[in-house]
Design a protein around this motif. Sequence first.
Motif, short mmCIF file in Angstrom:
data_model
loop_
_atom_site.label_atom_id
_atom_site.label_comp_id
_atom_site.label_asym_id
_atom_site.label_seq_id
_atom_site.Cartn_x
_atom_site.Cartn_y
_atom_site.Cartn_z
N SER A 107 -66.97 -82.06 38.70
CA SER A 107 -67.01 -81.99 37.25
C SER A 107 -65.62 -81.89 36.65
N THR A 108 -64.71 -81.31 37.39
CA THR A 108 -63.35 -81.17 36.88
C THR A 108 -62.73 -82.55 36.64
N ALA A 119 -64.42 -84.12 33.71
CA ALA A 119 -63.97 -83.51 32.46
C ALA A 119 -62.59 -84.05 32.09
N PHE A 120 -61.76 -84.21 33.10
CA PHE A 120 -60.41 -84.68 32.87
C PHE A 120 -60.41 -86.13 32.38
N GLN A 173 -62.43 -86.43 29.04
CA GLN A 173 -61.99 -85.51 27.99
C GLN A 173 -63.17 -84.81 27.34
N SER A 227 -65.53 -81.56 28.47
CA SER A 227 -65.60 -80.54 29.52
C SER A 227 -67.02 -80.16 29.90
N GLY A 228 -67.96 -80.38 28.98
CA GLY A 228 -69.31 -79.90 29.25
C GLY A 228 -69.45 -78.40 29.06
N PHE A 229 -68.42 -77.79 28.49
CA PHE A 229 -68.46 -76.35 28.24
C PHE A 229 -68.68 -76.05 26.77
N LEU A 255 -75.11 -78.65 29.15
CA LEU A 255 -73.89 -77.91 28.81
C LEU A 255 -73.89 -76.55 29.50
N ARG A 313 -59.69 -74.57 28.24
CA ARG A 313 -60.71 -75.25 29.04
C ARG A 313 -61.32 -76.41 28.27
N ASN A 314 -60.81 -76.64 27.07
CA ASN A 314 -61.26 -77.77 26.28
C ASN A 314 -62.77 -77.76 26.01
#
Lengths: 334, 334
Positions: free
Chosen positions: B52-53, B56-57, B60, B62-64, B93, B117-118
């Motif tokens: 996931s990192t 996310a990168f 762009q 993050s899923g957070f 999420l 953590r965006n």
Amino acid sequence: MSARVTMRDVALAVGMSPMTVSRALRDDRTVNAKTRTRVRQVADELGYVYDSTAQAFRTQKSGFVAVTLPSVNNANFAETFRALTNGLGEAGLQLLLGSTNYRVEREEELVRQLLTRNPEALVLTGGHHTDEMRKLVQGRGLPVIEMWDLPADPLGHVVGFSNSDAMAHIVGHLASTGRRKLAFVGASEGADMRGAVRRAGVVQAARAHGLPEVVTIDAGPAPVSMRHGNAVIEAMGREVAQYDALVCVSDPVAFGCLSAAQRMGLRVPDDLAITGFGHFEVARVSNPRITTVNVQAEDIGRQVVALLQGIFDGDIDSPVRTDVGSALVMGETS
Amino acid sequence: MSARVTMRDVALAVGMSPMTVSRALRDDRTVNAKTRTRVRQVADELGYVYDSTAQAFRTQKSGFVAVTLPSVNNANFAETFRALTNGLGEAGLQLLLGSTNYRVEREEELVRQLLTRNPEALVLTGGHHTDEMRKLVQGRGLPVIEMWDLPADPLGHVVGFSNSDAMAHIVGHLASTGRRKLAFVGASEGADMRGAVRRAGVVQAARAHGLPEVVTIDAGPAPVSMRHGNAVIEAMGREVAQYDALVCVSDPVAFGCLSAAQRMGLRVPDDLAITGFGHFEVARVSNPRITTVNVQAEDIGRQVVALLQGIFDGDIDSPVRTDVGSALVMGETS
DNA sequence: CCGCCAATTGTTATCGATAACATGATACCG
DNA sequence: CGGTATCATGTTATCGATAACAATTGGCGG
């Protein structure tokens, strides 16, 4: 509007390379002190926000520790979580929390999801898991800690206590004060393994003390709390007086039982003893105070933090097994 | 040992490009069905774990969703958090949780950290923040939601209720049942703004009803709970009987006061009325049941989820302000 | 049998930070 | 004054997944 500000932008603004910016922001002592302050100032002015995602990607270190709890809506688990947050926060680590809702299948699903975030360690509550769990966490270099239990065949490290020993303390105390007919009040068999283990501990200890077989009073599906204990005793009515003592799966349940018993005019502990589990605040404040078992939720968190620090520092090679123990806390309900 | 298994490794194993693997794992319908099942099978065999990192990168996103709570050790906040976790979990999420320990400076520090953590949205508990907070969250496209409050000058969206209105319900009820001399039991002035607002609400409502000035009983620094309410009333002794009613900042505090009052032989509500706040479980189970205010913690969480879904779907452009309201819940302590 | 379209797979570049290595400047030594 | 150690900064490649675009294949109508 404006795209995200990156180190590249800061670098352009100060007329240096992104590498120098990176070093300056990380407080690397090889950068000139003046350069460092200027970089930081410009970064502030531009509203630069560091990108942990990029860092995690590049360094392959997420800065996350994944934690599963049965529920955050439990003062003891919340307390452990708080201790973990504080302790690991100081080490620059962030917690990734997941709630299993007391179900191992949900735990597995959750762990699968958490692992995709590449956590640096995995902290699980409890020692009961699906069969898949073992495969899931093995082979990876990932440190695994099980807490709140002392599993026979652990996945990795352990910081916990014996639920059945704790119940044995309670039963021993009740037996020594002349209580013979015990009933266990807890959740329905099934999902909640911790509750099942506590029940088994009570049954076994009662046998060891030569007491009659322990009856189980089903307060409904897990998680059970004040209102479930209250409702189930209220539904029984004065029939509950046939028992000498109600051994409850937790303090909230015990408080619910206590309140119901008082409402129907039973005297506690004269007519009926009631015991709890977990040393929750309600047990210390209720009237009468509830006899319970102290499980040191905060201490578990602290011990896990200490263990993780040891692991990250490379001081620990073989699995650690810590028993934080438990202690009877005398109240006025027994 | 073996380095991490990536899509590249899976691709090599099935003799296809990483792109196809990516598509297959994401259930893209443009990949052949047979290819997809084979890719998935091979991925399983190799023990592939999605990163996931990296996602996310690259994307762009993050899923957070970042969430701040004063404390997880509060059944109502925990309940809201649970509703958020469940609701947002379904949308794929994950929550990033931080505890402010009831301090705005800590909140700012936390938000700074969380922003790195965006996150795709920021959910804050309460409407009181440091001055820096506004700068911190503005300009970024980040959706911000404040909950559990109705701030006059919000940072973005709001899902909350009026703490002073809620206290006014309580005071109105007490006044209408002939109570005149009220004392407010809460935390020391300072950190906890929500408590201060509740106190101000009580004072103001009492004036509006022509009652004598409300006295404040200081139960110690925030957060205050059962034991603090219990201790402060115990320390006062029978002197507490000079009041007609104790208006407590929360149900746990009220329960602590109730227990202390009962222990010293006071009859509640005959000698002294006691009210709480928050409709905690203990208020429903205690004996007598505590008169309180229902704040619908779960509903707040659900509303926030609905709002976020609207935002992510692009259905919402201007700031939303939702008042979930509050309602007096009659108990037996007043 | 040709050409066009759909279905499927591949290629390239990219997100932002940083490890590893390289370079330039300055100081200091005999 | 040449040479080497020290300090400060720069260059290049890279982490893994995927958007955007390109290419290949087979099918089908005319």
